[in-house]
Design an enzyme around this catalytic site. Structure first.
Site, PDB file in Angstrom:
ATOM      1  N   ALA A 315      17.295  12.054 -18.501  1.00 16.91           N
ATOM      2  CA  ALA A 315      17.839  13.369 -18.194  1.00 16.91           C
ATOM      3  C   ALA A 315      18.963  13.716 -19.161  1.00 16.91           C
ATOM      4  CB  ALA A 315      18.345  13.405 -16.757  1.00 16.91           C
ATOM      5  N   GLY A 317      22.545  15.037 -20.545  1.00 20.14           N
ATOM      6  CA  GLY A 317      23.890  14.894 -19.988  1.00 20.14           C
ATOM      7  C   GLY A 317      24.442  13.503 -20.215  1.00 20.14           C
ATOM      8  N   GLY A 320      25.170   8.207 -16.392  1.00 23.69           N
ATOM      9  CA  GLY A 320      25.902   7.852 -15.183  1.00 23.69           C
ATOM     10  C   GLY A 320      26.285   6.384 -15.183  1.00 23.69           C
ATOM     11  N   LYS A 336      16.665   9.308  -9.692  1.00 21.40           N
ATOM     12  CA  LYS A 336      17.861   8.495  -9.868  1.00 21.40           C
ATOM     13  C   LYS A 336      17.607   7.079  -9.361  1.00 21.40           C
ATOM     14  CE  LYS A 336      21.765  10.702  -9.062  1.00 21.40           C
ATOM     15  NZ  LYS A 336      22.844  11.519  -8.439  1.00 21.40           N
ATOM     16  N   ASP A 371      20.783  17.799  -1.574  1.00 22.34           N
ATOM     17  CA  ASP A 371      19.984  16.990  -0.659  1.00 22.34           C
ATOM     18  C   ASP A 371      19.154  15.998  -1.480  1.00 22.34           C
ATOM     19  OD1 ASP A 371      18.858  16.125   1.719  1.00 22.34           O
ATOM     20  OD2 ASP A 371      17.261  17.613   1.683  1.00 22.34           O
TER      21      ASP A 371
END
Length: 589
Positions: A315, A317, A320, A336, A371
């Site tokens: 993804a 960006g 993480g 994820k 959600d």
């Protein structure tokens, strides 16, 4: 055991599952039915309790059903071959049932729990839906009521309010009807010629909603009345008339509605007729059928993979620190996966991360928490994964995946709607759009505080922008309840050495938070920082957060509206159309 005996036992097994499903539906509807009374009596904590009890109900009924099957089937419970005739008997039993789609999902929950099926197994699961979601043109809806004007435009809305009368009175039915009529005419430039409304009222948190569609000649629009109960007298708080506005009320970042429905599928079909861009999965989830919504999401993913040759990709960006995130370019979802190890300064454990996701699932998300759907034992074609993504997963998330032959198997992953990370959105947006996003970023923090949530990690990369331009938080590893935090003011330095020291000169507890330091972590400077401070300077003061804590500790429930203040009928200057004479008819006439 003879074949007839095996078939009889399989049929009894199917009956046990079907009985558990019907008991689930019965209890689901009983809990949903309580929402009206809680709204009328302003029992907001009880409303939340009903909502969470209903969320827990599915797992409780599946657990009870598996226990009953264990007694009935003994060692055959874990015999995959024996489940094929159980599936066949179950399919015959639900044929023609208006809830057959939900019944199939319920059955799949049994087999996936028992066998931990990797991928899908059509022998013991329902993969293709029994009933496609195709609306027959011109066929009337069984769940709606139609209203047409009988005198004035405002009279149409008085008839609506009379039809949806509660056990507590309307505060000002005639005035609300006039305000609705004025708002409709201001928005559309015409009066409504008919309304088609769902008979059941939608309840969530402190609000209720009347939902349907409006026609004005050849024009058709969504129509939603937002109701509030500030003092045991019902008010119409807002009227919403655009697809975008109604879609935000039904957002994937909000809690699930409590709405009575004979057929969830028909309700979802009707809702999709007024919100055509909403995925079927999200609409099922929005009305409380979250398990079946997850099924529909998975089916839509499989359908997308069948129709395209798109590869999974990392993804866009910043990477993480807790999750590896990947996506499909043409599928509006991110996937994820928990990393094996979390780099410093992260101290959270894997178990704590999972618990935070489950807390969000049960909490009021206020339109600001995405959600997430949790999946286990999913398998995909290895050729779908780019080399860079496979390297990322195998080196950083090896405990969550398994490579086997031509498949990549995920032991656990989460899916979320794809959002544009705020740190990427700001530099690519116009100055006006960037300023609006920064103001909404501060509003996210306020809205979460209103629901007793502190996001923890407030870096811009952890917030995303939806297609409606709304900011939503999606990184939960440091999220916590606001009332669990200790907000402090930075002690002044006693001398220059303390002020220049790299380490704090005062004790800092594990839950201590210093809002004055937020400025350094926001990642904003120049005009955008000025914009943020102009709208939200008090967020950098401990006093704001302490006041919010005090409200929650007193048990107060704060409203977070899923629409703009300008749409609130009693909070805006009266429009010219509202000055016209309206017949003085009360709610009981």
């Amino acid at each position: 055991m003879s074949d007839p005996e095996s078939r009889a036992l399989a049929a009894r097994g199917a009956e046990v599952i079907l009985a558990a499903f019907r008991m689930y539906l019965e209890r689901f509807r009983e809990l949903t039915h309580l929402a009206r009374g809680h709204f009328e009596r302003r029992e907001w904590h009880a409303m939340h309790d009903v909502s969470t009890r209903r969320l827990d109900l599915y797992t409780l009924r599946v657990d009870a059903g598996i226990a009953a099957l264990g007694v009935l089937l003994g060692p055959r419970l874990e015999s995959r071959g024996f489940w094929t005739p159980i599936r066949a008997a179950y399919e015959r039993a639900i044929a023609g049932d208006r809830d057959d789609d939900l019944a199939e999902t319920f059955f799949n929950s049994f087999t996936r729990r028992i066998f931990h099926t990797i991928g899908v197994d059509p022998g013991v699961e329902f993969v293709i839906p029994a009933s496609p979601y195709v609306r027959v043109f011109g066929q009337p809806w069984s769940l709606t009521a139609t209203f047409t004007p009988r005198d004035t435009h405002a009279g149409l809305y008085q008839d609506v309010l009379e039809h949806y009368r509660f056990d507590v009175p309307w505060d000002d039915a005639a005035g609300d009807a006039a305000r609705i009529a004025a708002a409709v005419e201001a928005e559309l430039g015409a009066a409504a010629t008919s309304l088609e409304l769902v008979r059941s009222v939608f309840y969530r948190n402190t609000a209720a909603y009347i939902v349907g569609k409006l026609r004005a000649g050849d024009l058709e629009r969504p129509f939603l009345l937002a109701l509030s109960n500030p003092a045991e007298r019902i008010e119409v708080d807002a009227v919403l008339l655009t697809v975008d506005e109604v879609s935000i009320v039904f957002s994937f970042a909000r809690s699930y509605f409590l709405v009575e429905m004979d057929s969830p599928r028909e309700l979802v079909e009707f809702l999709r007729s007024i919100m055509p861009l909403k995925p079927i999965a999200e609409l099922f989830i929005a009305v409380g059928c979250n398990k079946h919504g997850k099924t529909e999401l998975y089916r839509s993913l499989l359908n997308h993979l069948r129709k395209t040759d798109e590869p999974f990709e990392i993804a866009p960006g910043q990477r993480g620190m807790v999750m590896s995130v990947f996506t499909l370019p043409g599928f509006d979802v991110v996937f994820k996966v928990l990393r094996d190890r979390f780099a410093p300064p992260k101290t959270v454990t894997h178990a704590e991360v999972l618990e935070k996701y489950r807390m969000v699932f049960r909490h009021d998300r206020a339109g600001r928490l995405v959600d997430a759907q949790e999946f286990e034992h999913l398998a995909f074609d290895r050729r779908r994964f780019s080399d860079a993504l496979l390297e990322e997963l195998t080196t950083s998330a090896s405990n969550s995946i398994q490579l086997g032959g031509d498949r990549v198997v995920f032991r656990r992953l989460f899916t979320e709607r794809r959002l544009r990370p705020l740190d990427m959105y700001l530099p690519e947006s116009s100055p006006e759009a960037a300023r609006e996003a920064v103001v909404d970023y501060g509003q996210v923090l306020r809205d979460l505080a209103a629901t007793n949530i502190f996001p923890g990690d407030m870096l811009l990369k952890n917030f995303g922008v939806s297609r409606h331009g709304r900011l939503i938080f999606y990184d939960y590893d440091e999220l916590c309840r606001l009332t669990d935090c200790n907000f402090r003011t930075l002690p002044p330095a006693r001398h220059a050495d303390e002020e220049l020291a790299q380490e704090p000169w005062f004790y800092v507890g594990e839950r201590d938070i210093f809002p004055e330091e937020f400025r350094a972590f926001l990642g904003l400077d120049g005009p955008l920082l000025e914009t943020f401070l102009g709208a939200h300077a008090e967020l950098l003061e401990a006093g704001f957060w302490r006041r919010m804590q005090e409200l929650h500790e007193r048990g107060e429930v704060l409203d977070v509206f899923p629409y703009k203040d300008s749409r609130r009928l009693r909070r805006v200057p009266p429009a010219p159309a509202e000055t016209r004479a309206v017949p003085p008819r009360g709610a009981g006439s």
